[in-house]
Design a protein around this motif. Structure first.
Motif, short mmCIF file in Angstrom:
data_model
loop_
_atom_site.label_atom_id
_atom_site.label_comp_id
_atom_site.label_asym_id
_atom_site.label_seq_id
_atom_site.Cartn_x
_atom_site.Cartn_y
_atom_site.Cartn_z
N ILE A 1 34.43 -18.02 -78.01
CA ILE A 1 34.13 -19.39 -77.59
C ILE A 1 33.35 -20.05 -78.71
CG2 ILE A 1 32.79 -20.82 -76.00
CD1 ILE A 1 32.99 -18.53 -73.99
N ASN B 1 29.86 -17.74 -64.80
CA ASN B 1 31.04 -16.96 -65.17
C ASN B 1 30.82 -15.51 -64.79
OD1 ASN B 1 30.15 -15.27 -67.71
ND2 ASN B 1 29.26 -17.31 -68.02
N TYR C 1 24.66 -17.30 -64.70
CA TYR C 1 24.55 -18.42 -65.62
C TYR C 1 23.29 -18.25 -66.44
CZ TYR C 1 22.15 -20.48 -61.49
OH TYR C 1 21.35 -20.71 -60.40
N TYR D 1 35.52 -18.21 -65.85
CA TYR D 1 34.57 -19.29 -65.59
C TYR D 1 34.79 -19.78 -64.19
CZ TYR D 1 33.26 -18.80 -70.32
OH TYR D 1 32.78 -18.26 -71.47
N GLY E 1 32.95 -25.71 -66.43
CA GLY E 1 33.74 -25.13 -67.51
C GLY E 1 35.16 -25.58 -67.41
N SER F 1 38.05 -23.92 -65.06
CA SER F 1 37.52 -23.08 -63.99
C SER F 1 38.69 -22.40 -63.29
CB SER F 1 36.79 -23.95 -62.97
OG SER F 1 36.86 -23.38 -61.69
N ASP G 1 33.12 -27.99 -71.53
CA ASP G 1 32.84 -26.76 -72.27
C ASP G 1 32.17 -25.70 -71.41
OD1 ASP G 1 33.84 -27.16 -74.85
OD2 ASP G 1 32.14 -28.43 -75.38
N ALA G 2 32.19 -24.49 -71.93
CA ALA G 2 31.47 -23.41 -71.27
C ALA G 2 29.97 -23.50 -71.55
CB ALA G 2 32.01 -22.06 -71.73
#
Lengths: 470, 470, 470
Positions: free
Chosen positions: A99, A141, A186, A215, A219, A224, A255-256
């Motif tokens: 990522i 995630n 998280y 995710y 995300g 997701s 974004d993650a």
């Protein structure tokens, strides 16, 4: 127009042709074809010039082939040499980006067995590095791997979702935490300025050597997993209309790694005492809390040449599933570790800070003719593996301390055999064994193995340092 | 004789040639050769007709080739698509027949990793189905695999031979029994009318992914292993002359499944109390008895949309070696399970009754660009695998309940994370995490994840059902 | 000079050419090229003779090719046949020399899976044989494998170096000792006349199927691992100058096996009581001592046809890590073992003394059509493996007892099912099962399986012995 004066045109033809090189298929050479074609269709060329042009295409093509061939050969050779010498060492190019966002990144080390099967005993482990920018929020995630996270720098906060409770911990440099496969989590970097660095050791559960990250909420890249379900399924399970679902999931971050506000971070960080520490959720003692490697009373080995911090399952139960010891060596500039080997543990090390080199004794590939010396430069993020039974030393450069984080797997019943300095194993040989083995009188053997009276960390006399790795 | 009037003859020539097609070798086409040859040797053909005939051979052959090629291409494509989408789903064609007799059969599922390495974590498990006709006797045998048997329908009786004792159990729908590798056993369907269905999960001990069945006594196809020994060995070990041995072994039944008489079945069934139940053989309690999944006090999850029956090693010690949970879901018609994932357990499921479909979220093959939706129709005997961490739902058709037997391996420390309905994991996120992850106010997130108030089994509103799988 | 009279010259040309055969590259035949060249440059040949010569070169070459091809084909076929029948049996040619010196040798058996994957369950085990001459000293070494040593003949002494202590044991025929991976050890044959034989079962820790030996002190072939380190490293860690180090390491013996003096052996052997027996080093009881297989009160099975000695982890804790039983069968001449199978243990056997044969029932490769008989001659050092569930017998020749050392792995929960003689498993079948399975009245079945009243070891009536293996 002489053939000569048409050289620029020829060059143009050749370079246009070169554009086609990338499209080459196995059996044809489109570049040559294109070049020859260009020669044929030039109206300003007479027949002879066309032939000359075609000949030059051929020549250029032959040249290019032979240059490429030479290069391939060279590269292959270099590659082979490197492979031959360093199946144990992994550098930048062995990491790939999992990522990469504006607020941080995750890099994953290649499989340990990518280059050779010498490391098959750890083929089911993967190593990954996470770097989160200040105030980054990593969206919820989970992953199909058991993991040990070690914070090598920064101040973060991690929240784990269990079956019927939530746990949050403020984490900082030296903290170790075990994450069971599939646990939703998280993470925030709760610092305003400093980056957060986490080294992860992972053991995949579905396939021995791959793991995936799912995710769950938020995300969008990757999406997701909620959004992967059919809309009719989501409507049914969330009892919510298609329109509302679409507008809800549309809003999610791209974004993650997202940015949290100062207030959000403060609110979450404050809440910590109530959850992890043993208030709100009644845990069986503090065993689920992270363990800090540096807050132990003192290092297990230390002198002015270095310090070694260690923890295993005896002190930190969470490491039991992994049969693991985590250690952190800080070798002073111009110093080194004693040569030693682990009887059965395999050491996966990553350089956190500094420069230096490693020297290791490994059986020769042929397995017949003794050992070879594996020697490799160490720089930040270099990963090296020392198999069980292999003697080695680690040497810090004269200019910087060398700081190394180690995961030692298969640690149960492991013995560290020191080969020099205080406590070295030769001292335990019987008189006769010393004399037979070394063909010297006992006093001589004792003197050779008794000169060094430091333990574990030694100085490296200035004149003896190898020049190549400074 | 016109060329036209000779059409029947030509057809005959073509079809005779077609017989040779099966003999085709890689590089020649015997069919074409044969066809052309037939044209040449027909005495009623004049030269022109012979040529015409040969031309038709060619044409026919070309046509056929191109049809075959198209078909191959199509089939390959279909196959690839299927492979791509369904390494997790196994249907009829993935079973092969191990034994098929007049009184019953055993079918074995292909290796789980046959089509892809995504299921490597369960590559050492095999699944098999046994169907025995009324009053069938399955002759004594043992196999080099540990096994769990689940009776999905019928009434049988199983006898296990231990080191110094014998155990017999009457078994019926819902009974689970663990069989240790190598244990000799025989089995009867003690019902006069109903078939006996058993699903077997096996873990081979000699080779990770194969197991063999050894027919000890009786059984001639395959032969009893006694008869495989040299006659001189049998004479010595049984102290019996060659003649007597031959006439003794000759009498044995021809099949692994034989028919027992009503009296034999009654005699054996009656004897049960004295053996398994704890009379004649003094066992340490009833721990070796089968466990009945449906005779527990109540299902672990149930509402009007479905029922879930479960047992693991806590309640039934025999499952400990397998690190296994056995469960049975009965999803009401027009209903579905909540989306959830197992944190570390891998679910091997087989449809026992009914129709429906499964939808699962799986990482894309590329591992870079998010997830893909795996969707597959479910029919009786469809096997599907859900790896750890993968969210999924199972949906029953509107016309029938859907009944599924599941083996969940790697169950120790597993957590089932519900993604919607009562107890879903989003409810445990902190306020800030909900807002950051979903970019919505907490109330909105709570509403979306709070609408569904059923637990585990949900109704599927009629208009929302997907049409393709009904 | 006639063509004929030049034959000797031609032969010379052909044989010179043959010298080049070894240099052959894949695509050219240098031998033919050389031969033809020689023909061309012979000044005494006229043109016709040169051509004749070249033709003969061709012919010779064709002949040779076709001979080689025939031989290849034959060898391949033989090889395949052998593979097919004996993936379970290993003979001299399956051992390779690891060390061979004037004072002893170590031979290692090929991987069990070298020839087939039928033995995959034991692919992580290796077997090795050590033979040490009288008064041999085996220099300090360690290896990256856990090991069980069994002394099959002779009187030795072994010293293990632990983290902070040393253990020495006098060992003799029948002694079993577990050596943890990485433990430094040295060994002497303390007998003046008799050789010392040790069979080793090893479980590598770094790679599943290879292990390496590291010679720590002494030993120059392979070199001590000390000498593999860079000189500047050795100078630093031993605090000793380059000159002194060089002269020190130069003196070391040239071999891994050296000769000890009578006095050295006596000094070391005397010291034993003080170390292993529980004096000088305070061990938790005698659990680290070797266990002697023959000094148990009595064999677990014995009659006049043979004796079986056995030990497992219940009696000798050191075997626990290996999940192992060690046994030693002494089958009297003209006798045999009962046919039996292990329910889950896999038996790795090595013949120590005598002659005989084994007969085993194994599923056919095709897995469809029953079993095949595996039959193989047994001689000293023959290794054979019996997988779980496979019925077999071992038969001693009429002239010598047959002595076999066995390692049975996966022994936990194993049951030995006897197929004939006292205690055979058919006796436990119910009346109806006997009658159904064997299609005979119960009395007949009982008589067949009741004739033999010996247990485990049986006589082989003279006339019944197979001729081929005597």
């Amino acid at each position: 127009m002489s053939a000569k004066s048409k050289l620029p045109l020829l060059i143009l033809i050749l370079s246009v042709a070169a554009l086609f090189a990338g499209l080459a298929f196995a059996k044809q050479d489109p570049e040559l074809k294109q070049c020859s074609h260009q020669c044929r269709v030039q109206q300003q060329f007479d027949e002879k010039q066309k032939q000359e042009c075609a000949r030059k295409c051929e020549e250029y093509h032959q040249d290019k082939k032979s240059r490429e061939w030479e290069e391939d050969k060279k590269q292959t050779k270099e590659y082979e040499e490197e492979e031959k010498h360093n199946p144990y060492v992994f550098e930048d190019r062995h990491f790939s980006t999992a990522i990469k966002t504006g607020k941080g990144r995750v890099d994953i080390l290649t499989k340990f067995t990518e280059n050779s099967d010498l490391l098959r005993a750890i083929e089911n482990y993967r190593l990954a590095l996470l770097v989160a920018d200040p105030r980054a929020f990593i969206v919820p995630n989970h992953f199909d791997a058991n993991a040990v996270f070690v914070v090598t720098q920064g101040r973060g906060r991690i929240t784990l979702i269990h079956e019927d409770k939530r746990q949050s911990f403020n984490i900082e440099t030296g903290d170790i935490i075990r994450i069971r496969a599939g646990t939703p989590l998280y993470l925030i970097n709760r610092d305003d300025n400093e980056k957060l660095f986490i080294v992860k050791l992972l053991q995949p559960v579905n396939r021995p050597d791959y793991y995936d990250v799912f995710y769950g909420a938020g995300g969008a890249k990757p999406k997701s997993f909620f959004e992967t379900f059919s809309t009719e399924i989501l409507e049914a399970v969330l009892k919510t209309s298609r329109d509302k679902l679409e507008s809800f999931f549309e809003k999610q971050g791209k974004d993650a790694f997202l940015e949290a506000s100062k207030e959000q971070i403060e609110a979450m960080s404050r809440r910590e005492e109530g959850t992890g520490g043993g208030g709100m959720w009644p845990f069986g003692a503090e065993s689920k809390n992270p363990f800090n490697l540096f807050r132990k009373r003192r290092p297990s080995k230390f002198n002015k040449y270095g310090q070694l911090f260690e923890v295993d399952a005896d002190e930190f139960k969470q490491l039991k599933d992994f049969d693991l010891r985590v250690s952190y060596a800080n070798i002073s500039r111009g110093s080194m570790t004693a040569p030693f080997y682990n009887s059965r543990a395999i050491k996966i090390s990553i350089v956190v800070q500094g420069q230096g080199y490693i020297e290791m004794v490994a059986p020769q590939a042929s397995r017949k003719s003794g050992y070879e010396k594996i020697r490799s430069r160490l720089r930040p993020d270099t990963v090296f593996v020392v198999p069980a039974g292999h003697p080695f030393v680690t040497v810090a450069s004269r200019r910087t301390n060398l700081e190394i984080l180690c995961f030692e797997v298969n640690i149960a019943n492991n013995v560290r055999y020191l080969l020099a300095g205080e406590g070295n194993f030769v001292q335990q040989f019987e008189k006769e064994a010393k004399e037979l083995a070394f063909k010297s009188r006992e006093e001589v053997v004792n003197r050779i193995f008794g000169n060094q009276d430091e333990e574990f960390f030694f100085p490296v006399p200035r004149q003896q340092r190898s020049r190549d790795y400074e």
